[in-house]
Design a protein around this motif. Structure first.
Motif, PDB file in Angstrom:
ATOM      1  N   ILE A 188      -1.909  -3.042 -10.242  1.00  0.00           N
ATOM      2  CA  ILE A 188      -1.320  -3.802  -9.140  1.00  0.00           C
ATOM      3  C   ILE A 188      -0.668  -5.085  -9.658  1.00  0.00           C
ATOM      4  O   ILE A 188       0.264  -5.605  -9.077  1.00  0.00           O
ATOM      5  CB  ILE A 188      -2.396  -4.130  -8.069  1.00  0.00           C
ATOM      6  CG1 ILE A 188      -1.769  -4.762  -6.829  1.00  0.00           C
ATOM      7  CG2 ILE A 188      -3.457  -5.061  -8.592  1.00  0.00           C
ATOM      8  CD1 ILE A 188      -1.043  -3.826  -5.962  1.00  0.00           C
TER       9      ILE A 188
ATOM     10  N   TYR B 242       4.015   3.231  -5.737  1.00  0.00           N
ATOM     11  CA  TYR B 242       3.644   2.063  -4.943  1.00  0.00           C
ATOM     12  C   TYR B 242       2.374   1.447  -5.521  1.00  0.00           C
ATOM     13  O   TYR B 242       1.566   2.130  -6.146  1.00  0.00           O
ATOM     14  CB  TYR B 242       3.389   2.459  -3.484  1.00  0.00           C
ATOM     15  CG  TYR B 242       4.583   3.107  -2.829  1.00  0.00           C
ATOM     16  CD1 TYR B 242       5.532   2.339  -2.158  1.00  0.00           C
ATOM     17  CD2 TYR B 242       4.772   4.480  -2.882  1.00  0.00           C
ATOM     18  CE1 TYR B 242       6.633   2.933  -1.560  1.00  0.00           C
ATOM     19  CE2 TYR B 242       5.870   5.086  -2.291  1.00  0.00           C
ATOM     20  CZ  TYR B 242       6.792   4.303  -1.625  1.00  0.00           C
ATOM     21  OH  TYR B 242       7.884   4.891  -1.040  1.00  0.00           O
ATOM     22  N   LEU B 243       2.207   0.167  -5.299  1.00  0.00           N
ATOM     23  CA  LEU B 243       1.049  -0.606  -5.747  1.00  0.00           C
ATOM     24  C   LEU B 243       0.946  -0.681  -7.268  1.00  0.00           C
ATOM     25  O   LEU B 243      -0.140  -0.702  -7.846  1.00  0.00           O
ATOM     26  CB  LEU B 243      -0.250  -0.083  -5.116  1.00  0.00           C
ATOM     27  CG  LEU B 243      -0.299  -0.246  -3.590  1.00  0.00           C
ATOM     28  CD1 LEU B 243      -1.550   0.386  -3.015  1.00  0.00           C
ATOM     29  CD2 LEU B 243      -0.218  -1.713  -3.207  1.00  0.00           C
TER      30      LEU B 243
ATOM     31  N   GLU C  65       2.873  -5.252  -8.136  1.00  0.00           N
ATOM     32  CA  GLU C  65       3.179  -5.857  -6.835  1.00  0.00           C
ATOM     33  C   GLU C  65       2.821  -7.328  -6.731  1.00  0.00           C
ATOM     34  O   GLU C  65       3.408  -8.044  -5.955  1.00  0.00           O
ATOM     35  CB  GLU C  65       2.473  -5.094  -5.704  1.00  0.00           C
ATOM     36  CG  GLU C  65       3.129  -3.780  -5.425  1.00  0.00           C
ATOM     37  CD  GLU C  65       3.055  -3.354  -3.989  1.00  0.00           C
ATOM     38  OE1 GLU C  65       2.573  -4.113  -3.125  1.00  0.00           O
ATOM     39  OE2 GLU C  65       3.501  -2.238  -3.724  1.00  0.00           O
TER      40      GLU C  65
ATOM     41  N   PHE D 127      -6.386 -10.451  -5.191  1.00  0.00           N
ATOM     42  CA  PHE D 127      -6.154  -9.162  -4.526  1.00  0.00           C
ATOM     43  C   PHE D 127      -7.499  -8.509  -4.260  1.00  0.00           C
ATOM     44  O   PHE D 127      -8.342  -8.434  -5.150  1.00  0.00           O
ATOM     45  CB  PHE D 127      -5.288  -8.263  -5.421  1.00  0.00           C
ATOM     46  CG  PHE D 127      -4.758  -7.049  -4.716  1.00  0.00           C
ATOM     47  CD1 PHE D 127      -3.651  -7.136  -3.900  1.00  0.00           C
ATOM     48  CD2 PHE D 127      -5.377  -5.816  -4.875  1.00  0.00           C
ATOM     49  CE1 PHE D 127      -3.153  -6.023  -3.250  1.00  0.00           C
ATOM     50  CE2 PHE D 127      -4.889  -4.688  -4.227  1.00  0.00           C
ATOM     51  CZ  PHE D 127      -3.770  -4.795  -3.418  1.00  0.00           C
TER      52      PHE D 127
ATOM     53  N   GLU E 172      -7.141  -5.673   1.015  1.00  0.00           N
ATOM     54  CA  GLU E 172      -5.678  -5.720   0.946  1.00  0.00           C
ATOM     55  C   GLU E 172      -5.124  -4.414   0.380  1.00  0.00           C
ATOM     56  O   GLU E 172      -4.085  -3.928   0.828  1.00  0.00           O
ATOM     57  CB  GLU E 172      -5.206  -6.911   0.122  1.00  0.00           C
ATOM     58  CG  GLU E 172      -3.708  -7.072   0.208  1.00  0.00           C
ATOM     59  CD  GLU E 172      -3.219  -8.433  -0.228  1.00  0.00           C
ATOM     60  OE1 GLU E 172      -1.986  -8.570  -0.314  1.00  0.00           O
ATOM     61  OE2 GLU E 172      -4.029  -9.342  -0.478  1.00  0.00           O
TER      62      GLU E 172
ATOM     63  N   LYS F 199      -5.057  -1.919   3.236  1.00  0.00           N
ATOM     64  CA  LYS F 199      -3.974  -2.204   4.193  1.00  0.00           C
ATOM     65  C   LYS F 199      -2.623  -1.793   3.614  1.00  0.00           C
ATOM     66  O   LYS F 199      -1.839  -1.102   4.273  1.00  0.00           O
ATOM     67  CB  LYS F 199      -3.979  -3.706   4.528  1.00  0.00           C
ATOM     68  CG  LYS F 199      -2.743  -4.212   5.246  1.00  0.00           C
ATOM     69  CD  LYS F 199      -2.811  -3.962   6.731  1.00  0.00           C
ATOM     70  CE  LYS F 199      -1.669  -4.594   7.485  1.00  0.00           C
ATOM     71  NZ  LYS F 199      -0.461  -3.809   7.567  1.00  0.00           N
ATOM     72  N   ARG F 200      -2.344  -2.205   2.386  1.00  0.00           N
ATOM     73  CA  ARG F 200      -1.056  -1.853   1.778  1.00  0.00           C
ATOM     74  C   ARG F 200      -0.930  -0.349   1.581  1.00  0.00           C
ATOM     75  O   ARG F 200       0.123   0.225   1.841  1.00  0.00           O
ATOM     76  CB  ARG F 200      -0.883  -2.578   0.441  1.00  0.00           C
ATOM     77  CG  ARG F 200      -0.626  -4.063   0.573  1.00  0.00           C
ATOM     78  CD  ARG F 200      -0.358  -4.689  -0.772  1.00  0.00           C
ATOM     79  NE  ARG F 200      -0.280  -6.133  -0.693  1.00  0.00           N
ATOM     80  CZ  ARG F 200       0.524  -6.866  -1.446  1.00  0.00           C
ATOM     81  NH1 ARG F 200       1.321  -6.305  -2.331  1.00  0.00           N
ATOM     82  NH2 ARG F 200       0.531  -8.176  -1.329  1.00  0.00           N
TER      83      ARG F 200
ATOM     84  N   ASP G 289      -0.180   1.341   4.825  1.00  0.00           N
ATOM     85  CA  ASP G 289       1.225   1.133   5.192  1.00  0.00           C
ATOM     86  C   ASP G 289       2.135   2.078   4.402  1.00  0.00           C
ATOM     87  O   ASP G 289       3.066   2.674   4.956  1.00  0.00           O
ATOM     88  CB  ASP G 289       1.650  -0.319   4.945  1.00  0.00           C
ATOM     89  CG  ASP G 289       1.017  -1.297   5.926  1.00  0.00           C
ATOM     90  OD1 ASP G 289       0.451  -0.865   6.963  1.00  0.00           O
ATOM     91  OD2 ASP G 289       1.079  -2.518   5.649  1.00  0.00           O
ATOM     92  N   TYR G 290       1.868   2.215   3.107  1.00  0.00           N
ATOM     93  CA  TYR G 290       2.687   3.112   2.284  1.00  0.00           C
ATOM     94  C   TYR G 290       2.473   4.574   2.666  1.00  0.00           C
ATOM     95  O   TYR G 290       3.417   5.363   2.646  1.00  0.00           O
ATOM     96  CB  TYR G 290       2.402   2.899   0.791  1.00  0.00           C
ATOM     97  CG  TYR G 290       2.951   1.588   0.261  1.00  0.00           C
ATOM     98  CD1 TYR G 290       4.244   1.166   0.569  1.00  0.00           C
ATOM     99  CD2 TYR G 290       2.177   0.778  -0.550  1.00  0.00           C
ATOM    100  CE1 TYR G 290       4.749  -0.030   0.082  1.00  0.00           C
ATOM    101  CE2 TYR G 290       2.677  -0.422  -1.053  1.00  0.00           C
ATOM    102  CZ  TYR G 290       3.966  -0.813  -0.733  1.00  0.00           C
ATOM    103  OH  TYR G 290       4.465  -1.999  -1.219  1.00  0.00           O
TER     104      TYR G 290
END
Length: 164
Positions: free
Chosen positions: A40, A62-63, A66, A73, A77, A80-81, A84-85
């Motif tokens: 991350i 993703y991730l 970031e 982090f 979190e 949540k991320r 969302d992805y």
């Protein structure tokens, strides 16, 4: 909300997850979400076996890269991320492939863990971080020994995040 199926590829570092994840993503029309607590972070490439742009072979990840290393982090979190992805990838009519070896990150997705009740006391954490900087690791670990001897036995003094 409708559950979105995800594919999970997990295991320890250096067992071939990266190559297999790319092959799977291409075969299944998937995009990849990293469940690795080190990948991350930007700039932390050595020792994390972080995937390179070339290794991605055009597969969206993703991730990865970031946040900066000074950013705190949390698993909350991550959850949540990642959620969302997952929504975004599903909306784009692709499959979701989650890969990595950070068990708590994976469990947060699999078991839909609720972290709302465990908010960190950021003000206290910052006060203790400053106290650590001013007084050193040994001082802070000794303070932990006084407050919670069992925790002090489990937590190595150099693991300052846990000591705090």
């Amino acid at each position: 909300m409708k559950k979105i199926p995800i594919i999970i590829l997990t295991g320890p570092t250096a067992v071939g997850k990266t190559n297999l994840s790319i092959d799977l993503a291409k075969e299944l029309n998937a995009e990849i979400i990293s469940a690795d607590s080190m990948q991350i972070y930007k700039y932390m490439d050595i020792g994390s076996a972080k995937i390179t742009i070339d290794e991605m072979q055009g597969v969206k990840h993703y991730l990865v890269d970031e946040v900066t290393p000074d950013y705190v982090f949390s698993v909350s979190e991550f959850q949540k991320r990642a959620d969302d992805y997952i929504q975004k990838i599903n909306k784009d009519n692709k499959k979701v492939l989650v890969t990595g070896g950070t068990g708590l990150y994976l469990n947060s997705l699999i078991y839909n863990m609720d972290f709302a009740k465990s908010d960190a006391n950021n003000e206290l954490r910052e006060k203790l971080r400053i106290e650590l900087e001013e007084n050193g690791i040994d001082y802070m670990h000794n303070k932990l020994k006084e407050l919670d001897p069992e925790a002090a036995q489990r937590i190595h003094k150099n693991n300052t995040k846990r000591v705090i």
